[in-house]
Scaffold this motif. Structure first.
Motif, mmCIF file in Angstrom:
data_model
loop_
_atom_site.group_PDB
_atom_site.id
_atom_site.type_symbol
_atom_site.label_atom_id
_atom_site.label_comp_id
_atom_site.label_asym_id
_atom_site.label_seq_id
_atom_site.Cartn_x
_atom_site.Cartn_y
_atom_site.Cartn_z
ATOM 1 N N GLY A 50 0.794 -1.221 0.000
ATOM 2 C CA GLY A 50 0.000 0.000 0.000
ATOM 3 C C GLY A 50 0.823 1.266 0.000
ATOM 4 O O GLY A 50 0.269 2.355 -0.199
ATOM 5 N N SER A 51 2.128 1.137 0.219
ATOM 6 C CA SER A 51 3.038 2.290 0.153
ATOM 7 C C SER A 51 4.141 2.064 -0.872
ATOM 8 O O SER A 51 4.463 2.962 -1.661
ATOM 9 C CB SER A 51 3.664 2.566 1.527
ATOM 10 N N ASP A 52 4.716 0.866 -0.845
ATOM 11 C CA ASP A 52 5.832 0.549 -1.736
ATOM 12 C C ASP A 52 5.452 -0.414 -2.855
ATOM 13 O O ASP A 52 6.142 -0.487 -3.875
ATOM 14 C CB ASP A 52 6.982 -0.044 -0.917
ATOM 15 N N PHE A 53 4.405 -1.196 -2.656
ATOM 16 C CA PHE A 53 3.875 -2.036 -3.723
ATOM 17 C C PHE A 53 2.364 -2.107 -3.576
ATOM 18 O O PHE A 53 1.812 -1.907 -2.475
ATOM 19 C CB PHE A 53 4.511 -3.433 -3.732
ATOM 20 N N PHE A 54 1.676 -2.379 -4.704
ATOM 21 C CA PHE A 54 0.233 -2.215 -4.750
ATOM 22 C C PHE A 54 -0.421 -3.375 -5.501
ATOM 23 O O PHE A 54 0.200 -3.997 -6.366
ATOM 24 C CB PHE A 54 -0.135 -0.899 -5.444
ATOM 25 N N VAL A 55 -1.678 -3.644 -5.164
ATOM 26 C CA VAL A 55 -2.503 -4.642 -5.839
ATOM 27 C C VAL A 55 -3.632 -3.905 -6.544
ATOM 28 O O VAL A 55 -4.442 -3.238 -5.902
ATOM 29 C CB VAL A 55 -3.079 -5.659 -4.834
ATOM 30 N N ASP A 56 -3.681 -4.016 -7.869
ATOM 31 C CA ASP A 56 -4.726 -3.364 -8.654
ATOM 32 C C ASP A 56 -5.564 -4.418 -9.371
ATOM 33 O O ASP A 56 -5.049 -5.113 -10.261
ATOM 34 C CB ASP A 56 -4.119 -2.433 -9.708
ATOM 35 N N PRO A 57 -6.841 -4.577 -9.018
ATOM 36 C CA PRO A 57 -7.704 -5.481 -9.789
ATOM 37 C C PRO A 57 -7.846 -4.976 -11.220
ATOM 38 O O PRO A 57 -7.925 -3.773 -11.459
ATOM 39 C CB PRO A 57 -9.036 -5.422 -9.034
ATOM 40 N N VAL A 58 -7.871 -5.916 -12.165
ATOM 41 C CA VAL A 58 -8.043 -5.555 -13.574
ATOM 42 C C VAL A 58 -9.405 -6.024 -14.062
ATOM 43 O O VAL A 58 -10.228 -5.237 -14.499
ATOM 44 C CB VAL A 58 -6.904 -6.144 -14.432
ATOM 45 N N ASP A 59 -9.640 -7.338 -14.005
ATOM 46 C CA ASP A 59 -10.944 -7.892 -14.354
ATOM 47 C C ASP A 59 -11.101 -9.214 -13.603
ATOM 48 O O ASP A 59 -10.313 -9.520 -12.692
ATOM 49 C CB ASP A 59 -11.103 -8.070 -15.871
ATOM 50 N N ALA A 60 -12.110 -9.987 -13.977
ATOM 51 C CA ALA A 60 -12.399 -11.221 -13.241
ATOM 52 C C ALA A 60 -11.267 -12.222 -13.307
ATOM 53 O O ALA A 60 -11.159 -13.101 -12.444
ATOM 54 C CB ALA A 60 -13.683 -11.848 -13.760
ATOM 55 N N GLU A 61 -10.413 -12.123 -14.313
ATOM 56 C CA GLU A 61 -9.363 -13.122 -14.511
ATOM 57 C C GLU A 61 -7.948 -12.582 -14.311
ATOM 58 O O GLU A 61 -6.995 -13.360 -14.355
ATOM 59 C CB GLU A 61 -9.476 -13.717 -15.923
ATOM 60 N N HIS A 62 -7.805 -11.266 -14.092
ATOM 61 C CA HIS A 62 -6.467 -10.689 -14.055
ATOM 62 C C HIS A 62 -6.350 -9.619 -12.975
ATOM 63 O O HIS A 62 -7.344 -9.041 -12.532
ATOM 64 C CB HIS A 62 -6.117 -10.061 -15.420
ATOM 65 N N TRP A 63 -5.115 -9.366 -12.555
ATOM 66 C CA TRP A 63 -4.801 -8.288 -11.619
ATOM 67 C C TRP A 63 -3.399 -7.779 -11.924
ATOM 68 O O TRP A 63 -2.673 -8.367 -12.724
ATOM 69 C CB TRP A 63 -4.902 -8.767 -10.168
ATOM 70 N N ARG A 64 -3.044 -6.669 -11.309
ATOM 71 C CA ARG A 64 -1.750 -6.054 -11.584
ATOM 72 C C ARG A 64 -0.998 -5.839 -10.265
ATOM 73 O O ARG A 64 -1.546 -5.339 -9.283
ATOM 74 C CB ARG A 64 -1.928 -4.721 -12.303
ATOM 75 N N TRP A 65 0.260 -6.282 -10.250
ATOM 76 C CA TRP A 65 1.185 -5.970 -9.145
ATOM 77 C C TRP A 65 2.011 -4.773 -9.591
ATOM 78 O O TRP A 65 2.548 -4.756 -10.703
ATOM 79 C CB TRP A 65 2.101 -7.153 -8.857
ATOM 80 N N ARG A 66 2.142 -3.779 -8.697
ATOM 81 C CA ARG A 66 2.758 -2.531 -9.127
ATOM 82 C C ARG A 66 3.656 -1.960 -8.043
ATOM 83 O O ARG A 66 3.336 -1.991 -6.858
ATOM 84 C CB ARG A 66 1.644 -1.536 -9.476
#
Length: 422
Positions: free
Chosen positions: A216-232
């Protein structure tokens, strides 16, 4: 001396008057006699209240997808002791464990070791002989005084900090966090799975010079759709498939695993992260069965209020046509009322089960019922065993109903044995 693995497990369980005795002096002395060195080229130690096992499974799967030779030490086990020690994705055979236990016994002399300490030293010896690229060590209890803290980690991980094992670790998150933070090492990264970890954890990292990498500060989880997500993270992102492991919480566990591996000095191929997310497996985490047509059974190891809140959120997010029926089996030293309160709004009927196989921590079903007075489960139907409770629940269930078995690793193990998990 014992000959077989079951005989050894019975033997080591009787070598210390207590099941738990925190402290590193005894285990360090025996490790020195055994000549134990670093168990692998790199080490990640994983601590936390909940989510350790899943995070370890993700780290293992990702590193192996990169072609690394990985050793994993976890606890407790569900179906067999061999689950605790894996090399290159394979559970260590009985014969190898027996030889390692014999080596610990030969070195310990008159030093009394607990079951967990005995097993930890055996695992470290096996790893030292296996030419590993990475060893992943799961903390048994706390961190600072846990036997795996004998090893200096290249990266330490604390998944979550919440109330559990208060008799050993303290009565609030700050005290518990201070114990868990003891796995951090000077100038080595400390990955934190919570967006607001206790100040005791951040303070310890600052004092020893461990760079904190915070969700939440140095790395993040972003939902994309029902089958995918993004690590950032800053200037870098990974587009990934949804985990095979069930539950929304697994996105965070996978994200923590990625952060831990990226904190190592070596880089993994980007494709290894996606492959590891998609292939990681672990029994007893929202594991689904359908033994009767139209009746779903979920098995989960949730055993403290934080884990129960996570389980409740999953059940609420996946409503069923019929009722949700609980089979709850708990150990005597757990916050039983807190677990029931966390799940009260999503459970339509309760059954409780005794855990005769849990040893000194077992809670007989009559005593269990006494502790449920005044809770939403006060009228729970008792059964002597998980097997009996599951059979009765299935007999009473109708198509569209859901049965949730939870409360401890022992509870999940007994259910999985009945349901035919491998």
């Amino acid at each position: 001396m014992p000959d077989t693995l079951p005989e050894w497990l019975d033997y080591i369980e009787r070598q210390h008057p207590r099941s738990i005795e925190l402290g590193l002096e005894r285990v360090r002395a025996v490790a020195a006699r055994m000549g134990l060195a670093a168990p692998a080229r790199r080490v990640i130690t994983v601590g936390g209240t909940n989510g350790k096992g899943s995070t370890v499974a993700f780290i293992e799967a990702m590193a192996r997808a990169a072609g690394w030779r990985v050793g994993v030490y976890t606890s407790p086990h569900l179906l067999r002791y061999n689950e605790r020690v894996r090399v290159d994705g394979v559970e260590v055979a009985d014969e190898a464990l027996v030889a390692a236990f014999a080596a610990v016994e030969a070195a310990r002399g008159d030093v009394a070791l607990t079951y967990f300490e005995f097993g930890t030293l055996a695992a470290l010896q096996l790893f030292g002989a296996a030419a590993l690229d990475l060893a992943v060590l799961e903390v048994g209890l706390g961190g600072r005084l846990d036997a795996v803290n004998l090893v200096d980690a290249d990266v330490a991980v604390i998944t979550t900090v919440d109330l559990d094992h208060q008799d050993w670790l303290g009565d609030d998150r700050e005290a518990i966090g201070a114990e868990k933070a003891g796995i951090a090492r000077p100038w080595k990264p400390l990955v934190l799975g919570e967006t607001q970890p206790p100040s005791s954890v951040i303070g310890h990292a600052y004092r020893v010079g461990a760079p904190a990498i915070v969700h939440g500060s140095d790395f993040f989880v972003d939902p994309v759709d029902a089958e995918h997500w993004r690590w950032r993270e800053l200037n870098f992102a990974l587009d990934l498939p949804r985990p095979r492991l069930a539950g929304g919480i697994q996105l965070r566990n996978a994200a923590v695993a990625i952060a831990a591996l990226r904190a190592l000095p070596e880089d993994l191929p980007e494709a290894a992260f996606g492959e590891g997310v998609a292939t990681a497996r672990l029994n007893g985490r929202l594991q689904r069965f359908e033994p009767l047509s139209g009746v779903e059974v979920l098995v989960d190891v949730a055993h403290n209020p934080q884990a129960a809140r996570t389980l409740a959120a999953e059940l609420a997010g996946q409503p069923v046509q019929g009722r949700t029926l609980a089979i709850y089996g708990a150990l005597a030293d757990k916050d039983i009322a807190g677990v029931v309160a966390a799940l009260a709004d999503v459970i339509d009927g309760w059954r409780i089960a005794g855990l005769a196989g849990a040893g000194g921590r077992a809670l007989a079903v009559d005593a269990f019922a006494q502790r449920l007075r005044g809770t939403a489960a006060a009228q729970a139907t008792p059964s002597a065993t998980v097997d009996d409770a599951l059979a009765a629940a299935l007999a009473a269930a109708a198509p569209g109903d859901r049965i949730v078995v939870f409360g401890s690793f022992h509870t999940a193990a007994e259910a999985l044995a009945v349901l035919g998990a491998g």
